[in-house]
Design a protein around this motif. Structure first.
Motif, mmCIF file in Angstrom:
data_model
loop_
_atom_site.group_PDB
_atom_site.id
_atom_site.type_symbol
_atom_site.label_atom_id
_atom_site.label_comp_id
_atom_site.label_asym_id
_atom_site.label_seq_id
_atom_site.Cartn_x
_atom_site.Cartn_y
_atom_site.Cartn_z
ATOM 1 N N LEU A 130 0.896 -1.217 0.096
ATOM 2 C CA LEU A 130 -0.015 0.021 0.093
ATOM 3 C C LEU A 130 0.840 1.264 -0.144
ATOM 4 O O LEU A 130 0.709 2.137 -0.644
ATOM 5 N N ALA A 131 1.932 1.335 0.945
ATOM 6 C CA ALA A 131 2.616 2.466 0.975
ATOM 7 C C ALA A 131 3.388 2.756 -0.348
ATOM 8 O O ALA A 131 3.929 3.871 -0.778
ATOM 9 N N CYS A 132 3.598 1.603 -1.059
ATOM 10 C CA CYS A 132 4.677 1.914 -2.199
ATOM 11 C C CYS A 132 3.436 1.758 -3.513
ATOM 12 O O CYS A 132 4.134 2.121 -4.652
ATOM 13 N N GLY A 133 2.356 1.920 -3.285
ATOM 14 C CA GLY A 133 1.502 2.047 -4.404
ATOM 15 C C GLY A 133 1.671 0.906 -5.441
ATOM 16 O O GLY A 133 1.784 0.945 -6.714
ATOM 17 N N PRO A 174 8.881 2.251 -9.444
ATOM 18 C CA PRO A 174 10.097 2.959 -8.911
ATOM 19 C C PRO A 174 9.757 4.100 -8.031
ATOM 20 O O PRO A 174 8.734 5.031 -8.204
ATOM 21 N N PRO A 175 10.215 4.248 -6.725
ATOM 22 C CA PRO A 175 9.889 5.129 -5.884
ATOM 23 C C PRO A 175 10.385 6.770 -6.531
ATOM 24 O O PRO A 175 11.136 6.940 -7.348
ATOM 25 N N PRO A 176 9.687 7.773 -6.034
ATOM 26 C CA PRO A 176 9.960 9.085 -6.412
ATOM 27 C C PRO A 176 11.496 9.406 -6.089
ATOM 28 O O PRO A 176 11.860 8.641 -5.030
ATOM 29 N N ALA A 177 12.423 10.050 -6.906
ATOM 30 C CA ALA A 177 13.626 10.252 -6.673
ATOM 31 C C ALA A 177 14.132 10.768 -5.105
ATOM 32 O O ALA A 177 14.913 10.396 -4.834
#
Lengths: 285, 790
Positions: A130-133, A174-177
């Protein structure tokens, strides 16, 4: 106690799985790592007529980097995630969470797909997803479909999976930079189900918290994304964001109360974890 | 430097040495033979239908469908067993007024706790037996459970024929307490203490395999148990079998902790089923059954107060204990002993002029309670040492100094406690001083202060204690129970010079057999590997009580010593006769008969050869006796008390209520230490169980007395990862009752650890102005409540 008698099918291809599920419906259960299901069978909490063993389906295994993110096959075991350099690089929040998953013996057998498909609110992966979408890849007799984590976890042991569908893989985008990550949980003993846990991702720009996503283990009957807390923390320096997010949590969480901890205790601990997680991303280099 | 050779410098001197347990390698290699490993021809597996309610009337039972199932050989209810097995009542004559109701192998008209066995199914496999059990149709009429503890005493009687729910009560008043509390300058502290109902979680669950052989009319029982001879008496009596027709065999036992020394209905029902079917029947408790049917313990609510003079000298202690024991007093040891111990022990290691106590033992509709490791001690120590810390705080005294001032002085023995316990000789002061030195008390206080300056809350907890070991007949036998306080050991010289030992004390993993081998090898001066020990078989060992109440080494060890010494005399007599020497000039040394100068004269193997194969060479009329049995029990004191002191250092997170254990120290005086390795293992294991009580373990029930903690995920036992280093030191004050001088060591760790941990938690929380926590286990939630945060 011994499990009630059941039939066992070791699926050779995914078509056999769909056929078995179509024929037996809710009398059939899919067996992956078995770390929750076998215990339930042996306590006779679950008495399916048929177990469909999917562990021979090698296409459900493996960790690959794709343009959409890190794709992890449903049969990938916790220990493989723990040791994966790709996971550490591309899904750092997941990497932080795995050591908290149960004990080594369970990590050697349990699978990420099994954990996500069970949707146990006390498990780590659903909150991380959830936290990572993350996006769930479902495969059924009528084809494939993708379901975002927010829509996948519907309730206690309840997901968007149809009766004849299989969770094939999960992709962590991929998480935001500028994303920073924190995973923490409080369990009475190492490896126990957590009383409460937090999976948190947030950006930190100009010393201010941005786009916070915090999901909770045991924050409710399903993994919960704390949207009020995120809104309260937006644009604040970490110390203030921590307090604001913690204060807003009662609007997001409705934690269960049981003999391990009351609901009030879980809410209190969720606030403590929220403060600590935001402080930790604020102070991380 | 004056450093004369000691007894330990002789060859094959083992007393005081860390000899590894001979069975450790075998068990670690997975080669143990537990009851569940046994498979007999025509064997059946038992499963029980258990009551889903805490209290319910059984209106009707229909077993037809279960009986008709394939693979099922028999389904029995209480009615089927009444003609085969007589009921029992868990009372003892010396507990005046103790009452209980008759109990049988299965529930009769009523079930009185959730998990009480109601019917037994015997089938080809356990799975089939469980399938069939699910088909038994019972019509229940649910009844009200009893209210908790003290309220139960006011409720309608669970057993109407007993008139009320007060199973037992006892009052002690040695006089002077009331006036001491009333003195104007008395400093009085008081608190309500609560210990959580918990249970001993053995790695191997309870297990029994009953094998009735109709042709022989003999019942052989393979049993995971601590007291085979007691079980034999009970089976003989209640199944109306001649004593000689019952054999009880205890092979490898995977832990016991006092759980496996009681009569359990399901185990008796298994024996009755075997008798009715004429086939072997095996019952292995699963974990859920263990949690609902293994004995529980320590369900106590104690209100206590302490009067101290302004100089810090204790003046009086008063306590009122209410404890709940479930629906029956457990047979044959009874469920009154634990509370009685609490009353006997509280305050007993301090110079205490006045003592007043009341005990009330209440029936409940919960799992029966009975004796578990350190019976009553953890409660008595938590109450006493909790009060000591409260008094120190009130007086502004250092808690160590207050204890040191009030401990019974080491030169004041023999001593009789206010409740009448007789102490032969203890080392309370010396042990406490050694504890402070080992932990470096002053340095820890400095560390604590430094941590507090950083906002880290650490606490130090201290607890002295005594422990009852080596019980004589005053414990059970005097009350009419078939429980032997004496034990016997046979020592036999074999022709090649090795020795076979069989003993009535038993082995459950703690190393009893190693200790016996050491004692015998030491006396005979032979390598310990040449001694083979047999225990746990009523047909192959002398008669005795078994292993419980920390008696294996002290009582079994002394009987082994006496037997070995007698065998030695017989060996020397033969050697003397052959060599025409005076046996008193001869000795045994390293497998040889030696003369006064220490010169080898004859090998033990030669003694054996002559004694067994060439008696014709011996002088006329000389009869070698190479199998010697000696029995022993302590006679002068009813119990051999040991003593010790413990300390805990820990850190409390005031935000989460979580406790991190930083260190634990124990000084223990169990008299002669036969095997330091095993004693230290006993102490550490005991400490860990005590930490479990203080922080984790609790059998919880809902308002209908449904057990909420029926799995290892719900009932939390201590795990390695959370345990601190546990440093163990010894003071040795041997008992003069025996040559060996050993007292018990099995329970000291459990006795003192909870108090030390609880005191450390309160010490850590002191600067935060928290309410005192006197409820075990001190869970994170209870700690946060004490801090007012939840």
């Amino acid at each position: 106690m011994k499990a009630a008698a059941f039939a066992y099918l070791r699926a050779r291809n995914i078509g056999e799985v769909f056929a078995a599920l179509a024929e037996h419906g809710s009398d059939a259960r899919v067996l992956a790592g078995g770390q929750s299901l076998i215990a339930a069978l042996n306590l006779r909490l679950s008495e399916p007529r048929l177990l469909v063993d999917i562990t021979g389906l090698s296409e459900l295994r493996g960790i690959v980097v794709t343009p959409a993110g890190l794709r992890i096959g449903a049969l990938t075991r916790h220990v493989e995630i723990l040791r994966s350099a790709e996971v550490a690089r591309h899904a750092p929040l997941l990497a932080q969470a795995v050591p908290h998953v149960a004990h080594a013996a369970i990590r050697n057998r349990g699978t990420i797909g099994g954990s996500l498909a069970l949707s146990d609110p006390a498990a780590e992966y659903p909150a991380v997803a959830l936290a990572c979408g993350a996006v769930m890849h479902l495969h059924g007799p009528d084809g494939r479909r993708d379901v975002p984590a927010e829509a996948f976890f519907r309730g206690l042991y309840e997901t968007a999976l149809g009766e004849t569908e299989l969770l094939e893989a999960v992709t962590f985008p991929p998480p935001p930079a500028d994303a920073r990550h924190a995973f923490d949980e409080l369990s009475r003993r190492h490896g126990d189900y957590a009383l409460v846990g937090i999976a948190l991702r947030a950006g930190l720009r100009d010393g201010l918290v941005r786009n916070l996503r915090a999901a909770f283990v045991n924050g409710g009957l399903r993994p919960v994304l704390a949207t009020s807390a995120a809104a309260a923390a937006e644009g604040l320096p970490p110390a203030e964001a921590a307090e604001a997010a913690a204060a807003a949590l009662d609007r997001d969480l409705d934690p269960p109360g049981d003999h391990h901890a009351s609901a009030a205790m879980r809410l209190h601990l969720a606030r403590v974890l929220t403060r600590r997680a935001i402080h930790s991303i604020g102070s991380a280099a | 430097m004056d450093n004369p050779l000691s007894d330990l410098d002789r060859p094959n001197s083992y007393i005081g040495r860390s000899v590894p347990r001979p069975n450790a390698a075998r068990l670690l290699a997975g080669q143990g033979r537990y009851v569940d490993d046994l498979r007999l021809p025509r064997m059946l597996h038992a499963a029980f239908l258990r009551s889903p309610f805490a209290h319910a009337r059984i209106v009707s039972v229909d077993t037809a469908a279960a009986r008709a199932m394939q693979g099922v050989a028999g389904v029995f209810t209480r009615a089927d067993m009444d003609g085969v097995c007589t009921p029992w009542v868990g009372t003892l004559a010396h507990f005046t007024g103790l009452k209980s109701a008759p109990q049988g192998p299965l529930a009769g008209e009523r079930a009185t706790w959730q998990g009480e066995p109601v019917a037994i199914v015997c089938a080809r496999s356990r799975a089939e037996a469980e399938d069939a059990a699910a088909l038994i149709d019972i019509e229940w009429e649910e009844l009200e459970p009893l209210p908790p503890l003290a309220a139960a005493l006011e409720a309608a009687p669970l057993h109407p024929e007993l008139r009320d729910n007060l199973a037992f009560t006892r009052a002690v008043d040695v006089g002077g307490a009331d006036s001491a509390f009333a003195l104007e300058d008395s400093v009085v502290v008081e608190a309500a203490f609560r210990t959580g109902r918990h249970t001993g979680v053995t790695l191997e669950p309870r297990a029994i395999l009953a094998d009735w052989q109709p042709g022989e009319e003999k019942l052989t029982v393979h049993h995971s148990f601590q007291a085979p001879h007691m079980m034999r008496e009970v089976l003989s009596k209640h199944l109306a079998l001649p004593e000689a027709a019952v054999r009880v065999v205890c092979g490898d036992v995977g832990g016991s902790f006092g759980i496996k020394v009681h009569i359990y209905p399901d185990e008796i029902a298994t024996c009755v089923a075997s008798r009715l079917l004429g086939r072997p029947v095996k019952f292995i408790a699963d974990r859920l059954e263990s949690f609902t049917s293994d004995i529980h313990c320590r369900d106590h609510e104690v209100a206590a107060r302490l009067a101290v003079g302004p100089d810090g000298r204790l003046r009086a202690l008063e306590m009122d204990d209410v404890t709940g024991i479930g629906p029956y007093s457990v047979y044959p040891r009874t469920s009154a002993v634990e509370g009685n111990q609490v009353v006997n022990l509280t305050g007993s290691w301090y110079a205490l002029p006045a003592y007043k106590a009341r005990l009330r033992v209440a029936f409940q509709t919960r799992t029966p309670t009975c004796q578990y490791r350190a019976v009553g001690h953890p409660v008595a120590v938590a109450v006493t040492e909790g009060l000591m810390d409260l008094a120190a705080e009130r007086l502004g005294m250092d808690p160590a100094a207050l204890r040191r001032l009030n401990l019974i002085p080491d030169d004041a023995y023999p001593h009789t406690s206010p409740a009448g316990l007789r102490f032969e000789a203890l080392s309370l002061q010396k042990s406490f001083d050694k504890l402070l030195a080992m932990m470096d008390y002053d340095a820890l206080r400095r560390d604590q202060a430094e941590a507090r300056s950083r906002g880290v809350y650490r606490g130090i907890g201290l607890a002295s204690f005594v422990e009852l070991t080596n019980p004589g007949p005053a414990f059970y036998g005097i009350g009419g129970a078939p429980i032997s306080a004496q034990d016997g050991t046979m020592v036999r010289l074999d022709p090649g010079g090795s020795v076979t030992v069989s003993s009535s004390v038993t082995e459950q993993g703690q190393g009893t057999e190693a200790v016996l081998a050491q004692v015998v090898a030491h006396q005979l001066s032979i390598p310990v590997k040449d001694v083979r020990v047999v225990t746990g078989d009523t047909e192959r060992t002398p008669y005795g009580g078994g292993t419980w109440a920390s008696r294996g080494a002290g009582i079994g060890g002394e009987s082994a010593l006496q037997a070995a010494r007698a065998l030695k005399a017989n060996i020397l007599a033969l050697a003397g006769a052959v060599m025409q020497a005076d046996p008193s000039d001869l000795d045994l040394r390293d497998g040889q008969v030696v003369d006064a100068a220490g010169a080898p004269r004859m090998a033990m193997a030669e003694v054996g050869r002559l004694g067994y194969f060439r008696v014709d060479l011996l002088p006329p009329g000389f009869q070698p006796e190479f199998s010697v049995i000696r029995h022993w029990l302590p006679r002068q004191y009813p119990f051999a008390f040991t003593n010790g002191a413990q300390a805990s250092y820990l850190e409390v997170d005031p935000d989460t209520g979580f406790v991190k254990l930083l260190g634990h120290w124990v000084v223990e005086d169990c008299g002669t230490v036969i095997n330091p390795l095993l004693v230290d293992e006993q102490v550490r294991g005991g400490v860990v169980q005590g930490i479990g009580a203080a922080l984790l373990e609790e059998c919880l029930y809902d308002e209908r007395d449904n057990l909420l903690t029926g799995s290892m995920a719900d009932y939390l036992v201590p795990m390695m990862g959370e345990m601190p280093d546990i440093a163990v030191g010894h003071v040795e004050t041997p008992t003069k009752e025996s040559v060996l001088g050993a007292k018990g060591a099995g329970e000291a760790g459990t006795a003192g650890a909870p108090a030390a941990v609880m005191n450390a938690i309160n010490d850590a929380l002191r600067p935060l102005g928290a309410a005192k926590i006197q409820q075990q286990p001190a869970t994170p939630e209870r700690i946060l409540r004490a801090l007012g945060k939840v």
